[in-house]
Design a protein around this motif. Structure first.
Motif, short mmCIF file in Angstrom:
data_model
loop_
_atom_site.label_atom_id
_atom_site.label_comp_id
_atom_site.label_asym_id
_atom_site.label_seq_id
_atom_site.Cartn_x
_atom_site.Cartn_y
_atom_site.Cartn_z
N ASP A 238 43.21 46.49 80.93
CA ASP A 238 44.47 46.62 80.20
C ASP A 238 45.51 45.64 80.75
OD1 ASP A 238 45.05 47.74 82.64
OD2 ASP A 238 45.26 49.79 81.91
N ARG A 239 46.74 45.77 80.27
CA ARG A 239 47.80 44.84 80.66
C ARG A 239 48.07 44.89 82.16
NH1 ARG A 239 51.26 42.29 77.59
NH2 ARG A 239 50.76 43.62 75.81
N ALA A 240 48.00 46.08 82.76
CA ALA A 240 48.26 46.21 84.19
C ALA A 240 47.27 45.38 85.00
CB ALA A 240 48.17 47.68 84.60
N PHE A 241 46.02 45.31 84.53
CA PHE A 241 45.01 44.50 85.21
C PHE A 241 45.39 43.02 85.15
CE2 PHE A 241 41.17 41.84 84.61
CZ PHE A 241 40.64 41.96 85.88
N ALA A 247 47.19 36.77 85.92
CA ALA A 247 46.54 35.99 84.87
C ALA A 247 47.52 34.99 84.25
CB ALA A 247 45.99 36.92 83.80
N ASN A 248 46.97 33.91 83.71
CA ASN A 248 47.82 32.95 83.01
C ASN A 248 48.27 33.55 81.68
OD1 ASN A 248 45.76 32.52 81.01
ND2 ASN A 248 44.78 31.03 82.36
N TRP A 249 49.15 32.86 80.99
CA TRP A 249 49.76 33.41 79.78
C TRP A 249 48.73 33.75 78.72
CZ3 TRP A 249 49.13 31.24 75.02
CH2 TRP A 249 48.65 29.92 74.97
N LEU A 250 47.66 32.93 78.63
CA LEU A 250 46.65 33.18 77.61
C LEU A 250 45.87 34.45 77.91
CD1 LEU A 250 45.16 32.29 75.06
CD2 LEU A 250 43.68 30.86 76.50
N LEU A 251 45.45 34.61 79.16
CA LEU A 251 44.71 35.82 79.53
C LEU A 251 45.59 37.06 79.45
CD1 LEU A 251 42.50 34.63 82.54
CD2 LEU A 251 41.76 35.21 80.22
N LYS A 252 46.89 36.90 79.74
CA LYS A 252 47.80 38.04 79.61
C LYS A 252 47.89 38.50 78.16
CE LYS A 252 50.80 37.38 83.61
NZ LYS A 252 52.17 37.07 84.09
N PHE A 253 47.62 37.59 77.23
CA PHE A 253 47.60 37.95 75.82
C PHE A 253 46.24 38.54 75.43
CE2 PHE A 253 46.44 36.67 71.46
CZ PHE A 253 47.39 37.39 70.75
#
Length: 332
Positions: A238-241, A247-253
């Protein structure tokens, strides 16, 4: 020093047991002479490259996630440990399958005094996983009902004991042959997954600790009461991970999208879904040491192997039939 490492992602036969440079310490780190380490299914997943897209590693890479040993050297800022201390930890800098490893002071704890190195090495990863799920996230208290999947596994066998110590009523899934054994660990209700459907047998649970993912994760939603929690170590992140791994911006998405389906299904039932990415924590491990020393948690060890038999040990873990942990004896 002798170490078990990989030069590329692959299979068990790609693991090499040979000489690697001894790691050096920084001001906040501790060099530990490793006496014993334990093998986790996570080690096989790392070996196979399952996390390479989000947690890439640098080769050659020394495997291993938890260990017990003796402090050999301390950094200039280290105040909590001294040379000769018997310690254990979940790794944070270097792998555990080696004669020496380095760990940050904040991740390290004195090992329980009443157990040998081999048993201490079995605890860090699984006990911290259980602690962070049941204590830190779920805040399990007396009277709660907790379902722990795969009670005979490494995480499950410790989680059962911890949940009972916290005062919960504990249900677990396992095969029929392990019924007596998980009951001795503290399980109150035992579901033989080969002959029973847990989702038909259980209801109104406060917390589920999922170690299986997939269909087991989705079916678990039906046994949790409104306002309850499901914590998974095998489900989608999930987002917390994404925040934890920076993570970079792409992985955060992308990463939160992986768990959108299960989070949405949970939300419709007023259930909170969390993915647990366990973190090393010496303070929590110290509290676990206390529980071991007073007999509330007992290490669960299946088999011990000499370091030279590491591939044989990895193959056994890969069968999924181990009851508790598999230990590597680094120092005889």
């Amino acid at each position: 020093m002798k170490a078990a490492y990989i030069k590329r992602y692959g299979k068990i036969e790609d693991v090499q047991l040979d000489v690697q440079p001894e790691p050096s310490i920084t001001e906040n780190a501790v060099l530990v002479k490793v006496h014993a380490a334990s093998i986790n299914p996570l080690d096989l997943r790392v070996l196979e490259g399952e996390f390479k897209a989000i947690l890439p590693i640098k080769f050659p890479f020394i495997l291993g996630n938890d260990f017990a040993g003796t402090v050999a050297q301390v950094g200039s800022n280290v105040t909590q440990f001294k040379v000769g201390d018997e310690v254990y930890a979940k790794t944070d800098l270097n792998g555990a399958f080696a004669e020496y490893t380095v760990v940050q002071q904040a991740s390290l704890a004195l090992k329980p005094k009443n157990i040998p190195m081999e048993h201490a090495a079995s605890l860090p990863l699984v006990s911290l996983t259980a602690w962070q799920a049941l204590v830190e996230i779920a805040n399990v208290k007396a009277g709660h009902k907790v379902l722990i999947h795969a009670g005979s596994g490494g995480v499950g066998s410790i989680a059962i004991q911890l949940a009972k110590h916290l005062g919960a009523t504990v249900a677990t899934t396992t095969s029929g042959k392990n019924t007596r054994w998980v009951r001795e660990l503290g399980a109150d209700i035992i579901i033989d997954y080969k002959t029973m459907n847990f989702e038909q047998e259980l209801k109104d649970y406060d917390v589920v600790l999922d170690t299986q993912g997939g269909k087991t994760l989705e079916k678990s939603l039906s046994v949790i009461k409104r306002g309850g929690r499901i914590i998974s170590i095998s489900g989608p992140p999930d987002r917390a991970f994404a925040e934890t791994i920076k993570a970079n911006w792409l992985l955060k998405f992308i990463i939160p999208l992986l768990s959108w389906s299960i989070r949405n299904k949970a939300k419709k039932r007023d259930i909170t879904y969390s993915f647990l990415f366990m973190q090393p924590n010496g303070q929590q491990l110290s509290q676990i040491s206390h529980l071991v020393e007073i007999g509330k948690i007992k290490p669960v060890v299946d088999t011990e192997y000499d370091f030279s038999k590491i591939k044989e040990a990895l193959e056994y873990v890969n069968t999924g039939r181990a009851k508790g942990k598999i230990i590597l004896k680094i120092v005889d």
